[in-house]
Write an enzyme that holds these catalytic residues in place. Structure first.
Site, mmCIF file in Angstrom:
data_model
loop_
_atom_site.group_PDB
_atom_site.id
_atom_site.type_symbol
_atom_site.label_atom_id
_atom_site.label_comp_id
_atom_site.label_asym_id
_atom_site.label_seq_id
_atom_site.Cartn_x
_atom_site.Cartn_y
_atom_site.Cartn_z
ATOM 1 N N ASP A 154 41.368 41.350 39.221
ATOM 2 C CA ASP A 154 42.038 42.602 39.569
ATOM 3 C C ASP A 154 41.219 43.443 40.545
ATOM 4 O O ASP A 154 41.734 43.935 41.539
ATOM 5 C CB ASP A 154 42.376 43.422 38.299
ATOM 6 C CG ASP A 154 41.181 43.576 37.352
ATOM 7 O OD1 ASP A 154 40.054 43.164 37.703
ATOM 8 O OD2 ASP A 154 41.392 44.103 36.242
ATOM 9 N N ASP B 206 34.163 45.692 41.598
ATOM 10 C CA ASP B 206 33.466 46.975 41.556
ATOM 11 C C ASP B 206 31.973 46.708 41.764
ATOM 12 O O ASP B 206 31.524 46.583 42.892
ATOM 13 C CB ASP B 206 33.785 47.672 40.227
ATOM 14 C CG ASP B 206 33.190 49.071 40.135
ATOM 15 O OD1 ASP B 206 32.569 49.524 41.111
ATOM 16 O OD2 ASP B 206 33.346 49.723 39.086
HETATM 17 P P1 IMP Z 1 32.510 44.735 38.060
HETATM 18 O O1 IMP Z 1 31.830 43.675 37.233
HETATM 19 O O2 IMP Z 1 31.786 46.036 38.039
HETATM 20 O O3 IMP Z 1 32.863 44.279 39.461
HETATM 21 O O4 IMP Z 1 33.814 45.133 37.306
HETATM 22 C C1 IMP Z 1 34.877 44.333 37.246
HETATM 23 C C2 IMP Z 1 35.719 44.645 36.039
HETATM 24 O O5 IMP Z 1 35.552 45.987 35.578
HETATM 25 C C3 IMP Z 1 37.150 44.514 36.434
HETATM 26 O O6 IMP Z 1 37.607 43.231 36.164
HETATM 27 C C4 IMP Z 1 37.838 45.547 35.587
HETATM 28 O O7 IMP Z 1 38.173 44.970 34.359
HETATM 29 C C5 IMP Z 1 36.794 46.593 35.363
HETATM 30 N N1 IMP Z 1 36.957 47.719 36.317
HETATM 31 C C6 IMP Z 1 36.199 48.001 37.390
HETATM 32 N N2 IMP Z 1 36.639 49.092 38.035
HETATM 33 C C7 IMP Z 1 37.732 49.497 37.346
HETATM 34 C C8 IMP Z 1 38.653 50.578 37.533
HETATM 35 O O8 IMP Z 1 38.589 51.398 38.465
HETATM 36 N N3 IMP Z 1 39.646 50.652 36.609
HETATM 37 C C9 IMP Z 1 39.801 49.790 35.570
HETATM 38 N N4 IMP Z 1 38.952 48.773 35.376
HETATM 39 C C10 IMP Z 1 37.930 48.630 36.257
HETATM 40 MG MG MG Z 2 38.771 42.667 34.610
#
Ligand code: IMP
Ligand code: MG
Length: 177
Positions: free
Chosen positions: A98, A101
């Site tokens: 999705d 981040d």
């Molecule tokens: P990362 O590991 O920080 O890249 O985060 C990825 C996961 O964190 C995604 O698959 C989402 O499940 C969650 N996530 C990151 N940003 C958001 C946001 O703005 N809203 C909701 N879920 C988020």
């Molecule tokens: Mg996720």
């Protein structure tokens, strides 16, 4: 009351972009067998729109991962739980997520699947937060939209499991500023 205080990506823009992404993906894999791996639960809505535009040779499987737990900022290294999937050696694998981040989750997933020695391993994200170029996943192969570094919900994305069913993506109205 509108559950979103601000829409970041409207339903119309999402669906138009999913059409384009499916076209880009079809161009790369043409009629090859394609193994989509959808990261639960956030990417399920995106996956379901995407796979319906990909023709008969796209299969899909799931990967469970959680990093945010109940907070809106990442809580350390994400837990990864593999769910059943076929032999991936020499297959084309596309991870469907999705949102990118911090990149921790996707880096984790990528390393996990790379170990199976697939013929190709690519990443498709609907959303990437600005600055993702300096994350551990700086070059996702397919990106729907680059969005500001704000917490968004809708179209699969949740805040404490709520909002996943909203057709638009935006800032939840009841999240404190
Ligand atoms: P990362 O590991 O920080 O890249 O985060 C990825 C996961 O964190 C995604 O698959 C989402 O499940 C969650 N996530 C990151 N940003 C958001 C946001 O703005 N809203 C909701 N879920 C988020
Ligand atoms: Mg996720």
């Amino acid at each position: 009351m509108n559950p979103l205080k601000r829409i970041i990506v409207s339903r119309d823009r999402i669906l138009k972009r999913v059409d384009e992404l499916a076209e880009e993906i079809q161009k790369i894999y043409s009629n090859d067998r394609l193994i989509l791996i959808s990261v639960l639960k956030g990417s399920v809505i995106f996956l379901s729109d995407l796979v319906r535009r990909l023709g008969p040779n796209a299969e899909f499987y799931f990967l469970q991962m959680s990093s945010y737990r109940d907070a809106t900022t990442p809580q350390g290294k994400p837990d990864l739980t593999a769910l059943p999937h076929p032999e991936l050696k020499d297959r084309h694998v596309l991870i469907v997520e999705d949102i990118l981040d911090t990149g921790q989750s996707l880096a984790n997933a990528r390393d996990y699947f790379a170990a199976f020695e697939p013929a190709s391993l690519r990443i498709c994200v609907l959303l990437a937060k600005e600055g993702y170029e300096s994350s551990p996943v700086p070059n996702p192969d397919f990106v729907g939209f680059v969005i500001p570094r704000e917490f968004v919900v809708g179209y699969g994305l949740d805040y404490q499991e709520r909002y996943r069913g909203l057709p638009d993506i935006g800032i939840p109205a009841d999240l404190a500023d």
